[in-house]
Design a protein around this motif. Structure first.
Motif, short mmCIF file in Angstrom:
data_model
loop_
_atom_site.label_atom_id
_atom_site.label_comp_id
_atom_site.label_asym_id
_atom_site.label_seq_id
_atom_site.Cartn_x
_atom_site.Cartn_y
_atom_site.Cartn_z
N ALA A 60 -9.26 -1.53 -0.66
CA ALA A 60 -8.27 -0.48 -0.85
C ALA A 60 -8.72 0.81 -0.16
O ALA A 60 -7.91 1.53 0.44
CB ALA A 60 -8.02 -0.24 -2.34
N VAL A 61 -10.02 1.11 -0.24
CA VAL A 61 -10.57 2.28 0.45
C VAL A 61 -10.42 2.11 1.97
O VAL A 61 -10.05 3.06 2.67
CB VAL A 61 -12.05 2.49 0.07
N MET A 62 -10.70 0.92 2.46
CA MET A 62 -10.54 0.66 3.89
C MET A 62 -9.08 0.86 4.32
O MET A 62 -8.79 1.48 5.36
CB MET A 62 -11.01 -0.77 4.21
N GLN A 63 -8.14 0.36 3.52
CA GLN A 63 -6.71 0.53 3.83
C GLN A 63 -6.33 2.01 3.84
O GLN A 63 -5.60 2.47 4.73
CB GLN A 63 -5.86 -0.22 2.81
N ALA A 64 -6.84 2.75 2.86
CA ALA A 64 -6.51 4.17 2.76
C ALA A 64 -7.04 4.96 3.96
O ALA A 64 -6.50 6.02 4.30
CB ALA A 64 -7.08 4.75 1.46
N ASN A 65 -8.07 4.42 4.61
CA ASN A 65 -8.65 5.09 5.78
C ASN A 65 -8.21 4.45 7.09
O ASN A 65 -8.85 4.67 8.13
CB ASN A 65 -10.18 5.06 5.66
N GLY A 66 -7.15 3.67 7.05
CA GLY A 66 -6.60 3.11 8.27
C GLY A 66 -7.34 1.90 8.80
O GLY A 66 -7.14 1.51 9.96
N ASP A 67 -8.19 1.28 7.98
CA ASP A 67 -8.96 0.11 8.40
C ASP A 67 -8.50 -1.16 7.70
O ASP A 67 -9.27 -2.10 7.50
CB ASP A 67 -10.46 0.33 8.13
#
Length: 289
Positions: free
Chosen positions: A129-136
């Motif tokens: 979820a953190v990766m998604q929030a940072n565009g990854d």
């Protein structure tokens, strides 16, 4: 440990060495492998990424595999470490996030049976979820270590490996999974020494058959099948051990009767052909008085 964060640029790969992927260090959220902080690790990662891609752009750069919890010598949990990596500028300097999803109870630091409610599953989802929030969101999480010790019994080791494998395969963001370890690292009956698919003397464990099943074209063994196979192999090992004991006894008896090298006992004399007598030969030549 504590790699030079400024000198990494000099370690460009030789032109002939083009691995598919390189993991940049190991469990950096622990005092065992990295005594600096998250920001310093990101500086190292940025330098390593630049050097690796400069030598071979197709090589994938995997960030250090991080452990799930903050127990023992792990000073930061994996989710916090992941968030801090992005805050410190790691975006754009790794192709996949490394993680070590060991099924361990944070309170006791002991291995537990994997289930969908275990901490390592929640951590994986939260980090993605953190990766998604940072565009990854298009990047994977690579499980660069996963395993269980056979101190739990070989049957349990195999069954729990199969159970965690099923849980991990349900995650769409998951990349390759690397089992730790191929071979036991020692002979003590401890968790650290018994993580292998083989014993320290290269005797296959039940977990090896399960590992081979996931790399075949057949359906991987279920946890129940893995446990059943482990019990069958354990029974076979007991039978073989008993057979070896019997053979050793028979061999000892043969030596006692027929002498060293099974060529007779020189102390008992020789027959007409000059051969040393066996115990049976000697007794047969005794005449009653």
């Amino acid at each position: 440990r504590d790699r030079d964060v400024t000198g990494v640029q000099t370690c460009a790969l030789p032109i002939w060495y083009k691995p598919d992927a390189i993991e940049c260090m190991n469990e950096v959220n622990s005092q065992e492998y990295w005594t600096k902080g998250n920001a310093e690790y990101v500086v190292y990662l940025q330098a390593a990424y630049t050097a690796i891609k400069g030598a071979n752009p197709s090589t994938l750069v995997i960030s250090a595999g991080i452990a799930s919890d903050a127990s023992g010598f792990f000073t930061t949990d994996s989710l916090t470490w992941c968030k801090n990596m992005y805050a410190n500028g790691a975006k754009g300097f790794f192709d996949a996030l490394g993680d070590h999803p060991y099924s361990i109870n944070p309170g006791t630091f002991k291995f537990v049976q994997p289930s969908a409610t275990e901490q390592f599953i929640a951590d994986l989802d939260a980090m993605y979820a953190v990766m998604q929030a940072n565009g990854d969101g298009d990047k994977q999480i690579w499980c660069t270590e996963m395993g269980f010790p056979s101190t739990l019994t070989q049957a349990t080791q195999a069954a729990w490996l199969a159970a965690e494998w099923e849980l991990l395969q349900a995650k769409p963001y998951l990349g390759p999974v690397f089992l730790y370890n191929v071979k036991d690292s020692g002979t003590a009956n401890t968790d650290n020494d018994t993580m292998g698919l083989y014993t320290s003397t290269w005797v296959p464990k039940a977990a090896l058959a399960w590992a081979q099943s996931i790399n075949s074209e057949e359906t991987p063994l279920t946890p129940e099948q893995a446990a059943q196979l482990a019990q069958i192999l354990a029974n076979q090992a007991t039978i073989l051990a008993n057979q070896e004991t019997i053979l050793n006894i028979v061999g000892d008896n043969q030596v006692q009767l027929r002498g060293p090298g099974l060529t007779g006992w020189p102390q008992l004399g020789q027959n007409d052909q000059g051969q040393d007598l066996t115990v049976v030969d000697f007794l047969s030549e005794l005449k009653p008085s």
